[in-house]
Structure formats: structure tokens, C-alpha cells
Scaffold this active site. Structure first.
Site, PDB file in Angstrom:
ATOM      1  N   ASP A  86      -0.072  17.101  -1.684  1.00 33.19           N
ATOM      2  CA  ASP A  86       0.988  18.023  -2.082  1.00 33.19           C
ATOM      3  C   ASP A  86       0.381  18.970  -3.118  1.00 33.19           C
ATOM      4  O   ASP A  86      -0.248  18.519  -4.070  1.00 33.19           O
ATOM      5  CB  ASP A  86       2.153  17.225  -2.684  1.00 33.19           C
ATOM      6  CG  ASP A  86       3.407  18.048  -2.883  1.00 33.19           C
ATOM      7  OD1 ASP A  86       3.291  19.215  -3.318  1.00 33.19           O
ATOM      8  OD2 ASP A  86       4.495  17.520  -2.634  1.00 33.19           O
ATOM      9  N   GLU A  99      13.383  20.082   1.046  1.00 32.78           N
ATOM     10  CA  GLU A  99      12.540  21.179   0.602  1.00 32.78           C
ATOM     11  C   GLU A  99      11.782  21.884   1.720  1.00 32.78           C
ATOM     12  O   GLU A  99      11.506  23.068   1.633  1.00 32.78           O
ATOM     13  CB  GLU A  99      11.584  20.720  -0.512  1.00 32.78           C
ATOM     14  CG  GLU A  99      10.597  19.646  -0.111  1.00 32.78           C
ATOM     15  CD  GLU A  99      11.123  18.213  -0.105  1.00 32.78           C
ATOM     16  OE1 GLU A  99      10.288  17.305   0.006  1.00 32.78           O
ATOM     17  OE2 GLU A  99      12.336  17.982  -0.191  1.00 32.78           O
ATOM     18  N   HIS A 110       8.846  14.531   6.768  1.00 31.52           N
ATOM     19  CA  HIS A 110       7.669  14.142   5.991  1.00 31.52           C
ATOM     20  C   HIS A 110       7.998  13.004   5.035  1.00 31.52           C
ATOM     21  O   HIS A 110       9.139  12.806   4.650  1.00 31.52           O
ATOM     22  CB  HIS A 110       7.074  15.324   5.228  1.00 31.52           C
ATOM     23  CG  HIS A 110       7.996  15.988   4.268  1.00 31.52           C
ATOM     24  ND1 HIS A 110       9.027  16.814   4.662  1.00 31.52           N
ATOM     25  CD2 HIS A 110       8.033  15.986   2.918  1.00 31.52           C
ATOM     26  CE1 HIS A 110       9.660  17.274   3.602  1.00 31.52           C
ATOM     27  NE2 HIS A 110       9.079  16.782   2.521  1.00 31.52           N
TER      28      HIS A 110
END
Length: 129
Positions: A29, A88, A93
Site C-alpha cells: 500500500d 476506498e 482487496h
């Protein structure tokens, strides 16, 4: 319209890849909650985790389980937390986040890491796969 994750899968957006199969991808990330915060995705673009068919859902979780030991060896932590938020980015995920305390999974406090720091972390995690 493709999600940002689909663009990463296609190679249109660079990422710090940890592992990849024909069906799944794990990458760091870029706005992590903690060093080593890894995203695990199916390559097939499906918005909601629970819309994945059983085989893809099970495969995603098994893939995440294979990545976890490398994260926990590369980033000293008490355990690797798992989170599914799903708001988001419209692409299913799973977040794998090294944790030493509950506050390490605070999605409101993001770290600002350089590309060099991300690359070093990715290389460290990959070395344990």
C-alpha cells in the site's frame, strides 16, 4: 472504468509487488497504516469481496495466507492483522498489516514513506517468500 488496482495489474501504474500468480497480486500500500502494509487482490475486477465466487474468494484468502509469513518475518510485529474495508477502491482487496498494537490498524493515520523505503520493504518481504 478500470479501478486503480486494475491499472496496477495491467502495469499502467507502478507498484511495489510482493507476489503474483495468474489470478492474484500482492503489493505494498503506498499510503500504509504501518510499514509492510500489503494489499492482496484478485486480478479480476470485482468491486465487493463477497461478490467473488467461492473459488476466487477461497483462492484470495489462501494467497493472503501464503504472504503473511513473509511479512511477519520481514517486519517485526506481534502479528499481521487482516482488514477488509472495501470503500476506498472499487476492487475487492484484503489488507495485511503488521501490528504491535491496535492503533497500527488506524486507517486515519497513514505513513508517508518514500519510494526507496517502499522498495526496500518490498524486497525484504519478498526475500522471505
Amino acid at each position: 472504468m478500470p479501478s486503480i488496482f486494475s491499472k496496477i495489474v495491467a502495469g499502467d501504474i507502478p507498484s511495489h509487488k510482493i507476489a503474483e500468480t495468474d489470478d492474484f497480486l500482492a503489493f505494498l500500500d503506498v499510503f500504509p497504516c504501518a510499514v509492510g502494509h500489503t494489499l492482496v487482490i484478485p486480478k479480476k475486477e470485482i468491486d465487493y469481496l463477497f461478490d467473488l465466487d467461492d473459488e476466487l474468494y477461497t483462492g484470495l484468502m489462501q494467497f493472503a495466507k501464503q504472504i503473511e509469513p513473509a511479512i511477519s518475518k520481514a517486519v517485526p510485529c506481534k502479528r499481521v492483522g487482516v482488514a477488509v474495508i472495501g470503500l476506498e477502491v472499487p476492487h475487492a482487496h484484503v489488507h495485511l498489516i503488521p501490528m504491535n498494537s491496535m492503533s497500527d490498524m488506524n486507517f486515519n493515520n497513514k505513513l508517508k514513506l518514500s519510494q526507496e523505503q517502499l522498495a526496500e520493504t518490498a524486497a525484504r518481504i519478498k526475500s522471505f517468500l
